[in-house]
Design an enzyme around this catalytic site. Structure first.
Site, PDB file in Angstrom:
ATOM      1  N   GLN A  92      82.565  -0.145 122.788  1.00 28.13           N
ATOM      2  CA  GLN A  92      83.203  -1.245 123.545  1.00 28.13           C
ATOM      3  C   GLN A  92      82.153  -1.814 124.499  1.00 28.13           C
ATOM      4  OE1 GLN A  92      87.122  -0.258 125.095  1.00 28.13           O
ATOM      5  NE2 GLN A  92      87.219   1.488 123.725  1.00 28.13           N
ATOM      6  N   LYS A 184      78.106  -4.515 103.844  1.00 28.86           N
ATOM      7  CA  LYS A 184      79.458  -4.098 104.264  1.00 28.86           C
ATOM      8  C   LYS A 184      80.208  -5.259 104.919  1.00 28.86           C
ATOM      9  CE  LYS A 184      81.022  -1.264 108.144  1.00 28.86           C
ATOM     10  NZ  LYS A 184      80.757  -0.043 108.913  1.00 28.86           N
TER      11      LYS A 184
HETATM   12  C1  R5P Z   1      79.487   0.743 112.404  1.00 32.18           C
HETATM   13  O1  R5P Z   1      78.831  -0.093 113.012  1.00 32.18           O
HETATM   14  C2  R5P Z   1      79.080   2.168 112.392  1.00 32.18           C
HETATM   15  O2  R5P Z   1      77.711   2.278 112.094  1.00 32.18           O
HETATM   16  C3  R5P Z   1      79.868   2.985 111.393  1.00 32.18           C
HETATM   17  O3  R5P Z   1      79.556   2.568 110.080  1.00 32.18           O
HETATM   18  C4  R5P Z   1      81.338   2.877 111.597  1.00 32.18           C
HETATM   19  O4  R5P Z   1      81.659   3.021 112.954  1.00 32.18           O
HETATM   20  C5  R5P Z   1      82.082   3.916 110.790  1.00 32.18           C
HETATM   21  O5  R5P Z   1      83.445   3.813 111.025  1.00 32.18           O
HETATM   22  P1  R5P Z   1      84.502   4.325 109.953  1.00 32.18           P
HETATM   23  O6  R5P Z   1      84.164   5.738 109.577  1.00 32.18           O
HETATM   24  O7  R5P Z   1      85.824   4.225 110.662  1.00 32.18           O
HETATM   25  O8  R5P Z   1      84.437   3.400 108.759  1.00 32.18           O
END
Ligand code: R5P
Length: 285
Positions: A92, A184
């Site tokens: 945040q 992504k």
């Molecule tokens: C994103 O910027 C981070 O590098 C992670 O890829 C992300 O926080 C992973 O979150 P989740 O496991 O909920 O997909």
């Protein structure tokens, strides 16, 4: 030097003390019946440079950190270094919608009141640390991740998005294997769409590296895209295994062969230790 281990980071703090050959004290932390935190460092005095090792996530650990900062000062600490392996609220880092707080900044301002130096590892955005008045450093877990996988027959290292491409590069270069990144698109808090790497994955043993796994949505989608693209095995290693909502179970039941993380958050798959890199930074001062 004296290392004080908070309740979130006992094993890591102990390992650091052993590497640095210095005194280790485990803070005794419990809860009052109403849920408030209680902590005590059972010693007469801390007339030395003190290093507190404690996460600021989840919220109770943040409170424990505030209490430990006060306790070590009262016991006469000459200087206080905060080692925050996993820095809560770091994501945040700005006001996304009007009326929101700048949460990461708020945390820094409050933690700032009792410390002379701050050490973090792979914090989501390094710039957040500029909100501390004291010297600070963000260490990288990439070398220990690369060393762990060096002999594990990996053909390709990938990051799930372009933002983490530098991490894949660092790990890949140290392991001496090619690296690339996936594309992504985040659809919601739990859903993401992943496009395969430009590099040919057919017959490859792939390692995905990321800073954190929270719900596991990113990595599950990445592993399935890579399998479809012909990868023979997919492993994942992240720095911070947050693993919310039974993420470990969902990850191990997915297209992944191996799920590992560093011990910034201690859990059943945190087998890659960052103790040596933190100890080195602490030693350098
Ligand atoms: C994103 O910027 C981070 O590098 C992670 O890829 C992300 O926080 C992973 O979150 P989740 O496991 O909920 O997909």
């Amino acid at each position: 030097m004296i290392i004080v281990g908070g309740s979130s980071s006992r094993d890591l703090a102990k390992e650091m003390a052993s590497i640095l050959d210095c005194t280790y004290i485990q803070a005794a932390s419990t809860k009052f019946p109403d849920g408030e935190c209680y902590t005590r460092i059972d010693t007469e005095s801390l007339d030395d440079d003190v290093v507190i090792v404690q996460n600021t996530y989840p919220n109770d650990n943040l409170i424990e950190m505030f209490l430990l900062q006060d306790a070590v000062r009262r016991l006469g600490a000459r200087s206080v270094t905060l080692v925050i392996p996993y820095f809560g609220y770091a994501r945040q880092d700005r006001v996304f919608k009007p009326g929101e707080p700048e949460s990461a900044k708020v945390m820094c301002r409050h933690l700032n009141m009792g410390c002379d130096r701050v050490i973090t590892i792979d914090i989501h955005k390094e710039v957040v640390l500029d909100n501390f008045d004291c010297p600070h450093i963000d260490l990288k877990a990439a070398p220990v991740i690369a060393d762990y996988f060096k002999d594990k027959k990996i053909d390709l290292v990938l990051s799930p998005d372009i933002g983490a491409a530098g991490r894949a590069k660092e790990v890949g270069e140290r392991m001496g294997v090619p690296y690339d990144h996936l594309e992504k698109t985040r659809l919601s808090g739990t859903d993401v769409r992943i496009a395969p790497a430009e590099m040919d994955c057919t017959g490859k043993r792939v390692l995905i590296v990321d800073d954190m796994i929270s719900t596991g949505g990113t990595i599950i989608a990445a592993a399935s895209a890579l399998r479809e693209a012909g990868a023979v095995s997919v492993s994942v290693a992240c720095t911070h295994g947050v693993f919310v909502n039974n993420a470990i179970e969902r990850l191990t039941g997915s297209a992944l062969d191996t799920v590992l993380c560093c011990n910034t958050l201690e859990n059943e798959v945190s087998h890659i230790s960052v103790a040596s890199i933190i100890a080195e930074a602490v030693r350098k001062g």
